[in-house]
Design a protein around this motif. Structure first.
Motif, mmCIF file in Angstrom:
data_model
loop_
_atom_site.group_PDB
_atom_site.id
_atom_site.type_symbol
_atom_site.label_atom_id
_atom_site.label_comp_id
_atom_site.label_asym_id
_atom_site.label_seq_id
_atom_site.Cartn_x
_atom_site.Cartn_y
_atom_site.Cartn_z
ATOM 1 N N SER A 133 5.703 26.199 -9.605
ATOM 2 C CA SER A 133 5.611 25.228 -10.698
ATOM 3 C C SER A 133 6.744 24.206 -10.655
ATOM 4 C CB SER A 133 5.614 25.955 -12.055
ATOM 5 O OG SER A 133 6.789 26.743 -12.188
ATOM 6 N N ASP A 134 7.733 24.434 -9.810
ATOM 7 C CA ASP A 134 8.864 23.508 -9.703
ATOM 8 C C ASP A 134 8.884 22.882 -8.307
ATOM 9 O OD1 ASP A 134 9.557 24.205 -12.243
ATOM 10 O OD2 ASP A 134 11.093 25.642 -11.644
ATOM 11 N N PRO A 135 8.003 21.925 -8.059
ATOM 12 C CA PRO A 135 7.933 21.337 -6.714
ATOM 13 C C PRO A 135 9.098 20.384 -6.454
ATOM 14 C CG PRO A 135 6.480 20.158 -8.172
ATOM 15 C CD PRO A 135 7.042 21.303 -8.981
ATOM 16 N N THR A 136 9.345 20.145 -5.175
ATOM 17 C CA THR A 136 10.320 19.128 -4.774
ATOM 18 C C THR A 136 9.565 17.853 -4.420
ATOM 19 O OG1 THR A 136 11.875 20.778 -3.941
ATOM 20 C CG2 THR A 136 12.144 18.522 -3.156
ATOM 21 N N ILE A 137 9.991 16.753 -5.027
ATOM 22 C CA ILE A 137 9.330 15.469 -4.812
ATOM 23 C C ILE A 137 10.297 14.530 -4.113
ATOM 24 C CG2 ILE A 137 8.221 13.493 -5.925
ATOM 25 C CD1 ILE A 137 7.528 15.352 -8.267
ATOM 26 N N TYR A 138 9.944 14.133 -2.893
ATOM 27 C CA TYR A 138 10.753 13.178 -2.132
ATOM 28 C C TYR A 138 10.159 11.789 -2.347
ATOM 29 C CZ TYR A 138 12.267 17.467 0.168
ATOM 30 O OH TYR A 138 12.751 18.728 0.420
ATOM 31 N N ILE A 139 11.003 10.862 -2.735
ATOM 32 C CA ILE A 139 10.511 9.527 -3.080
ATOM 33 C C ILE A 139 11.419 8.459 -2.477
ATOM 34 C CG2 ILE A 139 11.750 9.622 -5.289
ATOM 35 C CD1 ILE A 139 9.531 7.848 -6.462
ATOM 36 N N GLN A 140 10.795 7.442 -1.917
ATOM 37 C CA GLN A 140 11.521 6.294 -1.358
ATOM 38 C C GLN A 140 10.871 5.020 -1.870
ATOM 39 O OE1 GLN A 140 11.354 5.778 2.902
ATOM 40 N NE2 GLN A 140 13.279 4.647 2.938
ATOM 41 N N LEU A 141 11.655 4.182 -2.516
ATOM 42 C CA LEU A 141 11.128 2.937 -3.065
ATOM 43 C C LEU A 141 11.037 1.875 -1.978
ATOM 44 C CD1 LEU A 141 12.961 2.640 -6.510
ATOM 45 C CD2 LEU A 141 10.708 3.581 -6.020
ATOM 46 N N LYS A 142 10.010 1.057 -2.074
ATOM 47 C CA LYS A 142 9.853 -0.073 -1.164
ATOM 48 C C LYS A 142 10.776 -1.206 -1.610
ATOM 49 C CE LYS A 142 4.999 1.235 -0.644
ATOM 50 N NZ LYS A 142 3.592 0.833 -0.863
ATOM 51 N N ARG A 199 2.254 4.468 -6.829
ATOM 52 C CA ARG A 199 1.881 4.367 -5.407
ATOM 53 C C ARG A 199 2.117 2.958 -4.858
ATOM 54 N NH1 ARG A 199 -3.286 5.129 -7.797
ATOM 55 N NH2 ARG A 199 -4.407 3.166 -8.092
ATOM 56 N N ASP A 200 2.190 1.957 -5.756
ATOM 57 C CA ASP A 200 2.416 0.580 -5.316
ATOM 58 C C ASP A 200 3.857 0.348 -4.876
ATOM 59 O OD1 ASP A 200 -0.232 -0.151 -5.900
ATOM 60 O OD2 ASP A 200 0.273 -0.538 -7.999
ATOM 61 N N VAL A 201 4.799 1.045 -5.491
ATOM 62 C CA VAL A 201 6.213 0.746 -5.276
ATOM 63 C C VAL A 201 6.960 1.829 -4.512
ATOM 64 C CG1 VAL A 201 6.282 -0.642 -7.371
ATOM 65 C CG2 VAL A 201 6.954 1.757 -7.478
ATOM 66 N N ALA A 202 6.317 2.976 -4.248
ATOM 67 C CA ALA A 202 7.057 4.087 -3.665
ATOM 68 C C ALA A 202 6.226 4.837 -2.633
ATOM 69 C CB ALA A 202 7.516 5.055 -4.758
ATOM 70 N N ILE A 203 6.950 5.474 -1.712
ATOM 71 C CA ILE A 203 6.365 6.422 -0.762
ATOM 72 C C ILE A 203 6.756 7.812 -1.240
ATOM 73 C CG2 ILE A 203 6.320 7.203 1.636
ATOM 74 C CD1 ILE A 203 7.154 4.359 2.441
ATOM 75 N N ILE A 204 5.773 8.674 -1.444
ATOM 76 C CA ILE A 204 6.013 9.989 -2.036
ATOM 77 C C ILE A 204 5.581 11.083 -1.072
ATOM 78 C CG2 ILE A 204 5.442 11.523 -3.959
ATOM 79 C CD1 ILE A 204 4.923 9.052 -5.646
ATOM 80 N N ILE A 205 6.436 12.098 -0.932
ATOM 81 C CA ILE A 205 6.110 13.289 -0.154
ATOM 82 C C ILE A 205 6.307 14.502 -1.056
ATOM 83 C CG2 ILE A 205 6.680 14.714 1.848
ATOM 84 C CD1 ILE A 205 7.672 12.243 3.256
ATOM 85 N N LEU A 231 11.863 -6.013 -12.001
ATOM 86 C CA LEU A 231 12.714 -5.034 -11.323
ATOM 87 C C LEU A 231 12.376 -3.640 -11.841
ATOM 88 C CD1 LEU A 231 15.133 -4.506 -9.411
ATOM 89 C CD2 LEU A 231 16.600 -4.649 -11.433
ATOM 90 N N ILE A 232 12.084 -2.740 -10.912
ATOM 91 C CA ILE A 232 11.811 -1.342 -11.266
ATOM 92 C C ILE A 232 12.787 -0.474 -10.483
ATOM 93 C CG2 ILE A 232 10.140 0.541 -11.141
ATOM 94 C CD1 ILE A 232 7.930 -1.454 -11.529
ATOM 95 N N ARG A 254 15.928 0.828 -6.115
ATOM 96 C CA ARG A 254 15.213 -0.175 -6.911
ATOM 97 C C ARG A 254 14.238 -0.928 -6.020
ATOM 98 N NH1 ARG A 254 20.162 -1.662 -5.487
ATOM 99 N NH2 ARG A 254 21.044 -0.536 -7.249
ATOM 100 N N THR A 255 13.251 -1.538 -6.643
ATOM 101 C CA THR A 255 12.290 -2.363 -5.924
ATOM 102 C C THR A 255 11.938 -3.579 -6.776
ATOM 103 O OG1 THR A 255 10.140 -2.369 -4.807
ATOM 104 C CG2 THR A 255 10.276 -1.162 -6.862
ATOM 105 N N ILE A 256 11.588 -4.669 -6.114
ATOM 106 C CA ILE A 256 11.210 -5.899 -6.804
ATOM 107 C C ILE A 256 9.704 -6.059 -6.711
ATOM 108 C CG2 ILE A 256 11.412 -8.409 -6.831
ATOM 109 C CD1 ILE A 256 14.209 -8.101 -5.669
ATOM 110 N N VAL A 257 9.075 -6.225 -7.853
ATOM 111 C CA VAL A 257 7.627 -6.416 -7.927
ATOM 112 C C VAL A 257 7.351 -7.892 -8.199
ATOM 113 C CG1 VAL A 257 5.488 -5.785 -9.095
ATOM 114 C CG2 VAL A 257 7.282 -4.078 -8.772
ATOM 115 N N GLN A 258 6.620 -8.525 -7.316
ATOM 116 C CA GLN A 258 6.238 -9.922 -7.485
ATOM 117 C C GLN A 258 4.800 -9.990 -7.960
ATOM 118 O OE1 GLN A 258 6.808 -12.374 -4.049
ATOM 119 N NE2 GLN A 258 6.088 -14.230 -5.035
ATOM 120 N N ILE A 259 4.592 -10.689 -9.066
ATOM 121 C CA ILE A 259 3.254 -10.850 -9.621
ATOM 122 C C ILE A 259 2.621 -12.073 -8.972
ATOM 123 C CG2 ILE A 259 1.880 -11.046 -11.708
ATOM 124 C CD1 ILE A 259 3.567 -8.498 -11.479
#
Length: 220
Positions: free
Chosen positions: A5-14, A28-34, A60-61, A86-91
């Protein structure tokens, strides 16, 4: 031993992403998740923010916004972040997808062409290039020619060929995989813009937090 119930989440922002106007920003738009498969699809569907007109076209996120969303969805999860926080989201405006104007392209090309030609000619005039070329031809042939056209044509072709080699680009063809000087300068320019945007967005956040703190103080 870790509980299931306590998973490890690896995350890298674009670094920077582009989102169509009117669409919400998903994780899913701003990050790569494992992580474990049963959590991955669930995390991909997390809505981080629904951009409003007042947000402008750059948002900015950072991880401080993402971590609470993940903890709310997967309590007790171990979150491991890599890379930039952090990642920058352009609309992207739908109007920005229109086909570039051919007339504008030709106009810009002509301005750059004649501007570059004038720059080269003015430089040659400043250093007395014509006199130098006359002297070189005189040293090679033993006679003075006031109009060494053969030498000047060869010199001009050499300048063009040298520029092609220097910029590593001829129309759509590149000689190797190395970036061209123009690509490097554009990369550095974009990087500086991103740093400026990040700085400005953090300043806006501080101003908003300060205003909220003042409002709570006044109401108290």
């Amino acid at each position: 031993m870790k509980r299931h119930s306590d998973p490890t989440i690896y995350i890298q922002l674009k670094n920077r992403v582009t989102i169509p106007k009117g669409k919400g920003v998903m994780l899913r738009d701003v990050a790569i998740i494992i992580t474990e498969p049963e959590y991955k699809e669930l995390l991909h569907s997390v809505l981080l923010i629904q951009p409003q007109q007042s947000d402008g076209n750059l948002i900015l996120i950072d991880m401080l916004r993402i971590i609470p969303c993940i903890q709310k969805l997967v309590p007790g999860a171990n979150i491991e972040s890599f890379g930039e926080g952090r990642t920058i989201v352009q609309i992207a405006d739908s109007a920005g997808t229109k086909k570039p104007s051919t007339a504008l392209f030709v106009l810009v090309w002509l301005i750059l062409f004649f501007g570059s030609a004038l720059t080269i000619m003015n430089f040659h005039a400043d250093v007395s290039m014509q006199e130098v070329q006359i002297r070189i031809v005189e040293m090679i042939t033993g006679r003075r020619d006031e109009h060494p056209y053969v030498f000047q044509v060869a010199y001009s072709v050499g300048i063009g060929f040298g520029m092609v080699i220097f910029f590593n680009h001829l129309f759509k063809k590149k000689w190797n995989e190395e970036p061209t000087p123009l690509e490097v300068e554009m990369f550095l320019y974009q990087k500086n813009i991103d740093h400026y945007v990040i700085h400005q967005e953090y300043n806006k956040m501080k101003q908003v937090e300060g205003s909220e703190h003042e409002n709570r103080g006044d109401s108290g």
